[in-house]
Structure formats: structure tokens, C-alpha cells
Design a protein around this motif. Structure first.
Motif, PDB file in Angstrom:
ATOM      1  N   GLY A  28       0.812  -1.218   0.000  1.00  0.00           N
ATOM      2  CA  GLY A  28       0.000   0.000   0.000  1.00  0.00           C
ATOM      3  C   GLY A  28       0.843   1.264   0.000  1.00  0.00           C
ATOM      4  N   LEU A  29       1.937   1.261   0.759  1.00  0.00           N
ATOM      5  CA  LEU A  29       2.828   2.427   0.792  1.00  0.00           C
ATOM      6  C   LEU A  29       3.492   2.638  -0.563  1.00  0.00           C
ATOM      7  CD1 LEU A  29       4.505   1.952   4.306  1.00  0.00           C
ATOM      8  CD2 LEU A  29       2.659   3.533   3.684  1.00  0.00           C
ATOM      9  N   SER A  30       3.897   1.554  -1.191  1.00  0.00           N
ATOM     10  CA  SER A  30       4.484   1.664  -2.533  1.00  0.00           C
ATOM     11  C   SER A  30       3.465   2.207  -3.520  1.00  0.00           C
ATOM     12  CB  SER A  30       4.996   0.303  -3.024  1.00  0.00           C
ATOM     13  OG  SER A  30       6.089  -0.120  -2.256  1.00  0.00           O
ATOM     14  N   ARG A  31       2.258   1.690  -3.441  1.00  0.00           N
ATOM     15  CA  ARG A  31       1.182   2.143  -4.329  1.00  0.00           C
ATOM     16  C   ARG A  31       0.842   3.614  -4.065  1.00  0.00           C
ATOM     17  NH1 ARG A  31      -2.259  -1.416  -2.931  1.00  0.00           N
ATOM     18  NH2 ARG A  31      -3.517  -0.052  -1.641  1.00  0.00           N
ATOM     19  N   GLN A  54      -5.618   0.298  12.099  1.00  0.00           N
ATOM     20  CA  GLN A  54      -4.854   1.438  11.615  1.00  0.00           C
ATOM     21  C   GLN A  54      -3.988   1.054  10.411  1.00  0.00           C
ATOM     22  OE1 GLN A  54      -3.111   2.236  15.483  1.00  0.00           O
ATOM     23  NE2 GLN A  54      -4.089   4.258  15.532  1.00  0.00           N
ATOM     24  N   LEU A  55      -3.368  -0.115  10.475  1.00  0.00           N
ATOM     25  CA  LEU A  55      -2.530  -0.579   9.361  1.00  0.00           C
ATOM     26  C   LEU A  55      -3.361  -0.750   8.093  1.00  0.00           C
ATOM     27  CD1 LEU A  55      -0.340  -3.208  11.231  1.00  0.00           C
ATOM     28  CD2 LEU A  55       0.372  -0.948  10.426  1.00  0.00           C
ATOM     29  N   LEU A  56      -4.563  -1.278   8.242  1.00  0.00           N
ATOM     30  CA  LEU A  56      -5.425  -1.463   7.077  1.00  0.00           C
ATOM     31  C   LEU A  56      -5.861  -0.126   6.490  1.00  0.00           C
ATOM     32  CD1 LEU A  56      -7.576  -4.497   8.259  1.00  0.00           C
ATOM     33  CD2 LEU A  56      -5.676  -4.486   6.633  1.00  0.00           C
ATOM     34  N   ARG A  57      -6.121   0.860   7.337  1.00  0.00           N
ATOM     35  CA  ARG A  57      -6.473   2.200   6.837  1.00  0.00           C
ATOM     36  C   ARG A  57      -5.314   2.782   6.030  1.00  0.00           C
ATOM     37  NH1 ARG A  57      -8.560   6.231  11.065  1.00  0.00           N
ATOM     38  NH2 ARG A  57      -9.205   7.321   9.198  1.00  0.00           N
ATOM     39  N   LEU A  58      -4.118   2.611   6.537  1.00  0.00           N
ATOM     40  CA  LEU A  58      -2.942   3.115   5.826  1.00  0.00           C
ATOM     41  C   LEU A  58      -2.705   2.388   4.509  1.00  0.00           C
ATOM     42  CD1 LEU A  58      -0.175   3.680   8.494  1.00  0.00           C
ATOM     43  CD2 LEU A  58      -0.957   5.314   6.806  1.00  0.00           C
ATOM     44  N   SER A  59      -2.893   1.089   4.525  1.00  0.00           N
ATOM     45  CA  SER A  59      -2.618   0.313   3.315  1.00  0.00           C
ATOM     46  C   SER A  59      -3.609   0.626   2.202  1.00  0.00           C
ATOM     47  CB  SER A  59      -2.626  -1.187   3.619  1.00  0.00           C
ATOM     48  OG  SER A  59      -3.923  -1.627   3.954  1.00  0.00           O
ATOM     49  N   ASP A  60      -4.734   1.245   2.553  1.00  0.00           N
ATOM     50  CA  ASP A  60      -5.749   1.588   1.558  1.00  0.00           C
ATOM     51  C   ASP A  60      -5.693   3.042   1.099  1.00  0.00           C
ATOM     52  OD1 ASP A  60      -6.761  -0.987   1.533  1.00  0.00           O
ATOM     53  OD2 ASP A  60      -8.241  -0.575   3.105  1.00  0.00           O
ATOM     54  N   LEU A  61      -4.617   3.744   1.418  1.00  0.00           N
ATOM     55  CA  LEU A  61      -4.491   5.128   0.951  1.00  0.00           C
ATOM     56  C   LEU A  61      -4.496   5.164  -0.577  1.00  0.00           C
ATOM     57  CD1 LEU A  61      -1.762   6.766   3.219  1.00  0.00           C
ATOM     58  CD2 LEU A  61      -4.180   7.334   3.113  1.00  0.00           C
ATOM     59  N   PRO A  62      -5.088   6.194  -1.152  1.00  0.00           N
ATOM     60  CA  PRO A  62      -5.098   6.278  -2.616  1.00  0.00           C
ATOM     61  C   PRO A  62      -3.695   6.499  -3.185  1.00  0.00           C
ATOM     62  CG  PRO A  62      -6.061   8.248  -1.628  1.00  0.00           C
ATOM     63  CD  PRO A  62      -5.783   7.290  -0.513  1.00  0.00           C
ATOM     64  N   ALA A  63      -3.539   6.111  -4.423  1.00  0.00           N
ATOM     65  CA  ALA A  63      -2.253   6.275  -5.112  1.00  0.00           C
ATOM     66  C   ALA A  63      -1.923   7.752  -5.258  1.00  0.00           C
ATOM     67  CB  ALA A  63      -2.312   5.609  -6.476  1.00  0.00           C
ATOM     68  N   ALA A  64      -0.637   8.023  -5.264  1.00  0.00           N
ATOM     69  CA  ALA A  64      -0.162   9.399  -5.394  1.00  0.00           C
ATOM     70  C   ALA A  64       0.155   9.720  -6.838  1.00  0.00           C
ATOM     71  CB  ALA A  64       1.093   9.589  -4.543  1.00  0.00           C
ATOM     72  N   GLY A  65       0.144  11.013  -7.150  1.00  0.00           N
ATOM     73  CA  GLY A  65       0.524  11.444  -8.486  1.00  0.00           C
ATOM     74  C   GLY A  65       2.025  11.399  -8.682  1.00  0.00           C
ATOM     75  N   ASP A  66       2.773  11.780  -7.657  1.00  0.00           N
ATOM     76  CA  ASP A  66       4.231  11.837  -7.751  1.00  0.00           C
ATOM     77  C   ASP A  66       4.863  10.739  -6.917  1.00  0.00           C
ATOM     78  OD1 ASP A  66       4.088  14.146  -9.301  1.00  0.00           O
ATOM     79  OD2 ASP A  66       4.099  15.451  -7.534  1.00  0.00           O
ATOM     80  N   ALA A  67       5.605   9.860  -7.573  1.00  0.00           N
ATOM     81  CA  ALA A  67       6.307   8.797  -6.853  1.00  0.00           C
ATOM     82  C   ALA A  67       7.391   9.415  -5.977  1.00  0.00           C
ATOM     83  CB  ALA A  67       6.916   7.807  -7.839  1.00  0.00           C
ATOM     84  N   GLY A  68       7.534   8.894  -4.783  1.00  0.00           N
ATOM     85  CA  GLY A  68       8.572   9.364  -3.882  1.00  0.00           C
ATOM     86  C   GLY A  68       8.225  10.629  -3.130  1.00  0.00           C
TER      87      GLY A  68
END
Length: 102
Positions: A28-31, A54-68
Motif C-alpha cells: 500500500g505504501l508503494s502504491r 490502523q494498518l489497514l487504513r494506511l494500506s488503503d491510501l489512494p495512489a499518489a501522483g508523484d512517486a517518492g
């Protein structure tokens, strides 16, 4: 013999169960736009400090426009409205990005 196999199976499943939230969070963090090394480091630290919910909420964050983009990631984490998640995510990002995570 059957009891021994059952105990082995239960132990294996419990160990695997602990790794699943960390692996899902890492993905999820990579995504969400963080680099793979940073995601792996952060997921390891965060899995030890946050609840499964909490971990599941974080893993479901939407993808970002800018990597990194760590700042953008933390902005999206702040929007979750959970100060504990934000504190752990911020400190994990800082320690992992600086190489001080030991």
C-alpha cells in the motif's frame, strides 16, 4: 502425531498472520507513491506500533501522483484524522529516509 501436526499448523498460521499486515502495508505504501526501500522500512516499523485497523487504513491510501513524494503521502495520512497514525508515519518516514532506523 496428529496433535503435533495441528500445533505446527497453528504456529505456522500465526506467524504468517503477523506478516500479512506488514506485507499489505508495504504494498500500500508503494502504491501510495513511496519508494520500495522506504515502504519496506516504514512498514516494518509501523506494523510494530499500530493496530491492525490502523494498518489497514494506511494500506488503503489512494495512489499518489508523484512517486517518492513523502510530503504528499503525509498530507494524505493527516487527512485520515488519526493522530497516532500520523505520528508513527511521520517518525517512520523521517527515520527510514535518513537511514537512522537502525
Amino acid at each position: 502425531m496428529i496433535l503435533r501436526r495441528l500445533v505446527l499448523l497453528v504456529c505456522t498460521l500465526s506467524i504468517t498472520g503477523c506478516a500479512v499486515p506488514e506485507a499489505r502495508l508495504r504494498t500500500g505504501l508503494s502504491r501510495a507513491g513511496l519508494s520500495r526501500p522506504l515502504s519496506a522500512c516504514m512498514a516494518k516499523r509501523m506494523a510494530d506500533r499500530l493496530s491492525l485497523k490502523q494498518l489497514l487504513r494506511l494500506s488503503d491510501l489512494p495512489a499518489a501522483g508523484d512517486a517518492g513524494d513523502v510530503r504528499g503521502f503525509l498530507h494524505r495520512v493527516r487527512a485520515l484524522g488519526d493522530s497516532e497514525i500520523l505520528g508513527v508515519a511521520s517518525s517512520s518516514a523521517a527515520l527510514c529516509a535518513s537511514g537512522l532506523h537502525g
